[in-house]
Motif scaffolding. Structure first.
Motif: not given
Length: 75
Positions: A13-16, A47-49, A59-63
């Motif tokens: 998911f995106r932070q925003n 976080p990664f861009k 973005l963040y990846a979910v485990n």
């Protein structure tokens, strides 16, 4: 925050996206603190861009284990 992640069922998911969906985080600072806790607990990635032509998306990846556990519990 965790309830929202499980409810969406997305692998990332995106932070925003999170700040728009979860109204209790009125500031980016509060959201980032919650995201840091989830990162420390290995629920989401660091976080990664990703560049999409304009401003890079955070973005963040979910485990996957979190989503799998939620599906098993619901199912």
């Amino acid at each position: 925050m965790l309830r929202w992640i499980i409810a969406t069922g997305k692998q990332s998911f995106r932070q925003n996206e999170a700040i728009k969906s979860i109204r209790q985080f009125r500031t980016i600072d509060r959201l980032e603190k919650a995201l840091k806790i989830l990162t420390d607990k290995n629920i989401i990635s660091e976080p990664f861009k990703r560049n999409s032509g304009g401003r890079p998306a955070v973005l963040y990846a979910v485990n996957p284990a979190i989503l799998n556990a939620a599906q098993v519990k619901a199912g």
